[in-house]
Design a protein around this motif. Structure first.
Motif, PDB file in Angstrom:
ATOM      1  N   ASP A 123      -0.814  -1.458   5.337  1.00 25.70           N
ATOM      2  CA  ASP A 123      -2.101  -1.991   5.772  1.00 25.70           C
ATOM      3  C   ASP A 123      -2.944  -0.964   6.532  1.00 25.70           C
ATOM      4  OD1 ASP A 123       0.345  -2.859   7.332  1.00 25.70           O
ATOM      5  OD2 ASP A 123      -1.162  -2.978   8.912  1.00 25.70           O
ATOM      6  N   ARG A 139      -6.834  -1.980   2.681  1.00 25.66           N
ATOM      7  CA  ARG A 139      -7.486  -3.039   3.457  1.00 25.66           C
ATOM      8  C   ARG A 139      -8.905  -3.234   2.938  1.00 25.66           C
ATOM      9  NH1 ARG A 139      -7.106   1.579   6.512  1.00 25.66           N
ATOM     10  NH2 ARG A 139      -9.047   2.434   7.347  1.00 25.66           N
ATOM     11  N   HIS A 141      -2.102 -10.949   4.508  1.00 25.46           N
ATOM     12  CA  HIS A 141      -1.529 -10.087   5.549  1.00 25.46           C
ATOM     13  C   HIS A 141      -0.013 -10.227   5.635  1.00 25.46           C
ATOM     14  CE1 HIS A 141      -0.490  -8.788   9.703  1.00 25.46           C
ATOM     15  NE2 HIS A 141      -1.319  -7.807   9.391  1.00 25.46           N
TER      16      HIS A 141
END
Length: 405
Positions: free
Chosen positions: A203, A207, A381
């Motif tokens: 991440d 993103r 996420h």
């Protein structure tokens, strides 16, 4: 389980794995980084690079086959490399148990027990909460005939299967990268609850970024109304790139204002299907394989990504950017889409005709309005490295019953 000990210090987590190569970006690297945000982390591993990497590859990056520094740090995790003997992809060291015992951890994580070294520490864990993590082992079965698979199953059960059973016994939880692995190995789990732990995307790289999206769309001349489809990966006939390009042609013939961005294959590899299609005027853009930063930018520029067949980490990476994904509903990747706002999983996608794929693409475009790009990235996420350590610790604390997710 989460937080500090009664004496106020961060809980100590020990990760055991046969090979820990920080240049690889593999799941164990992300897990150590993620756990080190909240815990005192120690990784016990061998002193050799994973044999999956060729001498040619290691030469290009200047990495010796054997590590000379036996202790070190990686993202605040403490690395302990034990001099080991190696047979194929298995590492052996008699000191792994005593090394674990000396650390006196609060939590033990054994990754890839088939590498043997993690399994050797089972008795030394002292009854501490343990998670056992299995990777994707389908490659060892993929090219065998049905008869060969039956013979291998017997041999496997009497060798590594026994190692797996002894390692998993009395563990708190078993975690598997895919449902396929879980199905194959379930008989060795001794009733221990098992869950899925998909490969995580980084991440810090992948993103959602609206600025990047605007810049790359302007670079290729996409208008605000243009729907951009993404096809990414190294060229393999089994991935059905040709059929998807035909499907995109079907969609365009229906009057869709759309473009196809193909990342990975060369123009030569796709020339046959492009020449025989009616796609003209820059409808298909073939881009060379990019580094991770550029790949994230291209994923941000697209609206829908499709993986007609074969699993790939690029699915999770695309989901990190909030891209709406269309994937096969199978036991290799189907678990990645757990919310229909972030993508579609289609049973039998790998076998669909171009006409059927075109209908799927049309459905995906219509579903884009259900959620924003930022919302999809937030929902996804749980698949990130940032969320990886928390997921492992949470499942250790509350393993519950075996679940399909």
């Amino acid at each position: 389980m989460v937080g500090n000990n009664s004496n106020g210090r961060p809980k100590k987590v020990v990760v055991l794995i046969g090979y820990f190569d920080t240049f690889s970006g593999y799941q164990e690297i992300g897990l150590a980084r993620s756990l080190a945000q909240d815990y005192e982390v120690h990784v016990i591993t061998s002193d050799q690079v994973n044999p999956i990497f060729t001498d040619e590859h290691l030469g290009r990056i200047g990495q010796p086959r054997r590590y000379t520094e036996l202790t070190g740090k990686y993202c605040d995790a403490n690395i302990i490399r034990l001099p080991s003997r190696h047979v194929r992809a298995m590492a052996f060291n008699r000191r792994v148990g005593s090394t674990l015992a000396a650390l006196d951890p609060d939590i033990v994580i054994q990754m890839m027990p088939g590498q043997i070294m993690p399994s050797l520490a089972t008795r030394a864990s002292g009854g501490k909460p343990r998670a056992v993590i299995f990777g994707d082992n389908r490659a060892m079965w993929a090219y065998l005939s049905p008869f060969q698979q039956k013979v291998k199953e017997v041999v496997f059960t009497l060798t590594k299967g026994l190692v797996y059973w002894l390692t998993v016994r009395k563990a708190a939880v078993v975690l598997c990268y895919t449902q396929d692995t879980r199905n194959r190995l379930r008989k060795f789990f001794s009733g221990v609850p098992s869950h899925l732990l998909p490969l995580a995307f980084d991440d810090e790289i992948f993103r959602y970024d609206q600025r990047l999206r605007d810049e790359v769309r302007a670079e290729f001349g996409f208008t605000e109304s243009t729907r951009v489809f993404l096809l990414v990966g190294k060229y393999k006939r089994e991935k059905r790139f040709e059929e998807f390009i035909e499907a995109f042609g079907e969609l365009r013939r229906g009057g869709s204002d759309s473009r196809l961005l193909v990342v990975g294959p060369s123009l030569e590899q796709l020339r046959g299907v492009l020449d025989s299609s009616s796609l003209t005027g820059g409808a298909v853009i073939v881009a060379p394989f990019a580094d991770h930063a550029r790949l994230n930018a291209l994923m941000n520029a697209a609206d829908v990504g499709i993986w007609p067949a074969m699993p790939a980490i690029t699915i999770q990476q695309a989901m990190g950017s909030g891209l709406f994904v269309v994937i096969n509903d199978d036991d290799l990747v189907g678990h990645l889409v757990q919310d229909d706002r972030v993508g579609m999983k289609i049973l039998g996608l790998a076998d669909q005709s171009p006409e059927q794929m075109a209908q799927a693409l049309d459905s995906a475009v219509r579903r884009l309005a259900v959620s924003s790009r930022q919302e999809r990235a937030s929902i996804n996420h749980w698949l990130s490295i940032d969320g990886l350590g928390r997921r492992v610790i949470d499942l250790l604390a509350n393993p519950g019953e075996t679940r399909e997710s």
